[in-house]
Design an enzyme around this catalytic site. Structure first.
Site, PDB file in Angstrom:
ATOM      1  CG  HIS A 156      -1.323  -1.353   1.201  1.00  0.00           C
ATOM      2  ND1 HIS A 156      -2.682  -2.098   0.482  1.00  0.00           N
ATOM      3  CD2 HIS A 156      -0.891  -2.077   2.065  1.00  0.00           C
ATOM      4  CE1 HIS A 156      -3.071  -2.957   1.179  1.00  0.00           C
ATOM      5  NE2 HIS A 156      -2.547  -3.423   1.778  1.00  0.00           N
ATOM      6  CB  SER A 277      13.572  22.567 -14.915  1.00  0.00           C
ATOM      7  OG  SER A 277      12.589  24.114 -15.267  1.00  0.00           O
ATOM      8  CE  LYS A 283      11.182  21.023 -10.122  1.00  0.00           C
ATOM      9  NZ  LYS A 283      10.524  19.456 -11.233  1.00  0.00           N
ATOM     10  CD  GLU A 290       8.601  12.069 -14.376  1.00  0.00           C
ATOM     11  OE1 GLU A 290       8.696  13.344 -15.529  1.00  0.00           O
ATOM     12  OE2 GLU A 290       9.130  12.265 -13.944  1.00  0.00           O
TER      13      GLU A 290
END
Ligand code: ARG
Length: 469
Positions: A156, A277, A283, A290
């Site tokens: 979970h 970024s 970043k 992804e």
């Protein structure tokens, strides 16, 4: 507009119809397979006497020449041909005249394209298998290096019990191993040659289908000519296996993204596999993971698309089947690219052992072992569960881990606790005692690693005719 037909037509094809119908824009991708199939066909025609030896030799020579020129970029496959079959035949006829016109004897584009797609897919099966093997090697290396690297295991997405990084990686090893198995299975089922099926009903020429099959490394010819031209099961199976590979890669990517987050910091993705970024200078984003997660949808799409295309097609060939190519090609390239990139990212990723250990240690992942400790001292499990529940509540209130409590504090909750509780709930004990096969205990993991090593040493043998022994 170069077409192989037209005799019974009195009008030119409408330009829009021509473009809608043409497949040269994408089937040029398998020019090598198309030529390989033609060479085998012509050698066979020569052997059985449908063509003379001189004709057969001349065509084979010329086909090889065409292939070389295309590969070298000297001969360009342009849109003026309807499909790759027309391109090759037209070029052959340009060079050989009437002899070239004999190439298509005893053959239809229906069995030709069925063969081309099968040859191309068979190659993809081999390439995907090889890439998966490389990924498995990377995973096994991490397993060997991190037998004792303790981290939390989750259910979970809540910390559950301590495990090791080797154990976590081992789960993915199993998944990709099954993916390889699927490739081998598909290969065995698909490796039959449809050439000779003709348009749908075979041919009146005395073709030697065993010979053509043999020349291209197939186990033998397909046994029903209608099925031969209209079967795309192997491609559906391959896309399905690819969809499963992507599902595995996507789950793995999701974990890498979580582990790489500022909150977790379990891993650091190498600079070479991260991106920045345009606005936020701090970043470093896990874009590769992804994108792999994102591209999974494309591969599922290809599978669903082909299943849907095939579901209403009456026997035998129908033009719908031309739709088997574009999305499949895209899926094949996507899967291969994703496995290779993911492998590179994984091989260069740094694991933060301290963060993983601290996370496992701080999340009551030893609560089950604390309950088992009481059970070993004679407390019934259900009571032990209740006692440890109260203990955890106390710890949360005190902002302490179980092993940070004093023996007095522990005894206040249950007099059964003794000094040996500290060792019993240490992360190391929790992991080391899990020794059944498949569990994270390093001694159990060592046995598994040995099995996986032997597995990787086995070659999936393919002889020069691509035949798997
Ligand atoms: N481009 C076609 C395909 O991909 C080749 C077969 C054409 N056959 C036909 N009967 N029109 O399926």
């Amino acid at each position: 507009m170069a077409q192989l037909w037209g005799g019974r037509f009195t009008k030119e094809t409408d330009k829009l119809v021509y473009n809608f119908n043409a497949s040269i824009g994408f089937d040029r991708k398998f020019y090598k397979q198309d030529i390989e199939g033609s060479i085998a066909h012509v050698i066979m025609l020569g052997k059985v006497g449908i063509l003379t030896k001189q004709e057969s030799d001349a065509i084979v020579e010329c086909l090889k020449q065409i292939e070389e020129e295309v590969t070298a970029g000297k001969l360009v496959i342009t849109d003026e041909y309807e499909d790759i079959h027309s391109f090759v035949e037209a070029n052959l006829i340009d060079r050989l005249g009437d002899t070239g016109k004999k190439l298509h004897t005893g053959r239809s584009r229906n069995d030709q394209v069925a063969l081309d797609m099968r040859l191309y897919t068979r190659l993809q099966v081999l390439e995907v298998d090889a890439l998966l093997k490389e990924l498995l090697q990377t995973i096994l290396k991490i397993m060997e290096e991190h037998l004792d690297t303790i981290m939390p295991g989750f259910t979970h997405l809540q910390k559950a019990q301590p495990i090791t990084l080797a154990h976590h990686m081992g789960a993915y090893f199993e998944m990709f191993k099954r993916d390889r198995d699927r490739m081998h299975d598909i290969y065995k089922r698909m490796n039959y040659c449809p050439l000779g099926s003709g348009a749908l009903a075979g041919t009146t020429y005395p073709l030697d289908r065993d010979l053509t099959a043999d020349l291209m490394g197939f186990y033998g010819p397909t046994l029903n000519s209608m099925d031969g031209v209209s079967d795309r099961d192997y491609l559906i199976e391959f896309l399905s296996a690819c969809a499963t590979i992507m599902m595995h890669l996507s789950r793995f990517s999701e974990e890498v993204i979580i582990w790489n987050s500022n909150e977790y910091q379990f891993v650091e993705i190498d600079d070479a596999y991260s991106t920045g970024s345009s606005i936020m200078p701090q970043k470093k984003n896990p874009d590769i993971a992804e994108l792999v997660r994102g591209k999974t949808g494309r591969v599922y799409g290809a599978l669903l698309s082909l299943l849907t295309t095939m579901k209403g097609i009456p026997l035998a060939y129908n033009k719908d089947m031309q739709e088997d190519k574009e999305l499949s090609f895209d899926a094949m390239d996507t899967v291969k690219g994703c496995i290779a990139l993911f492998n590179g990212m994984l091989a260069t990723m740094k694991f933060n052992k301290e963060r993983m250990y601290a996370s496992a240690n701080g999340g009551f992942t030893n609560a089950t072992d604390a309950a088992d400790y009481l059970v070993n001292k004679g407390v019934p499990f259900r009571d032990a569960h209740g006692i440890i529940g109260r203990l955890v509540l106390y710890c949360i209130d005190q902002e302490k881990a179980i092993d940070e409590l004093t023996l007095e504090e522990l005894k206040a909750i249950s007099p059964v606790f003794e000094q040996d509780i500290y060792d019993a709930v240490s992360m190391e004990t929790c992991v080391n005692k899990r020794l059944t096969i498949g569990a994270p205990g390093p001694d159990a993991m060592k046995q598994v690693i040995e099995i996986e090593k032997q597995y990787l040493l086995q070659e999936w043998e393919i002889d020069e005719n691509y035949l798997i022994k």
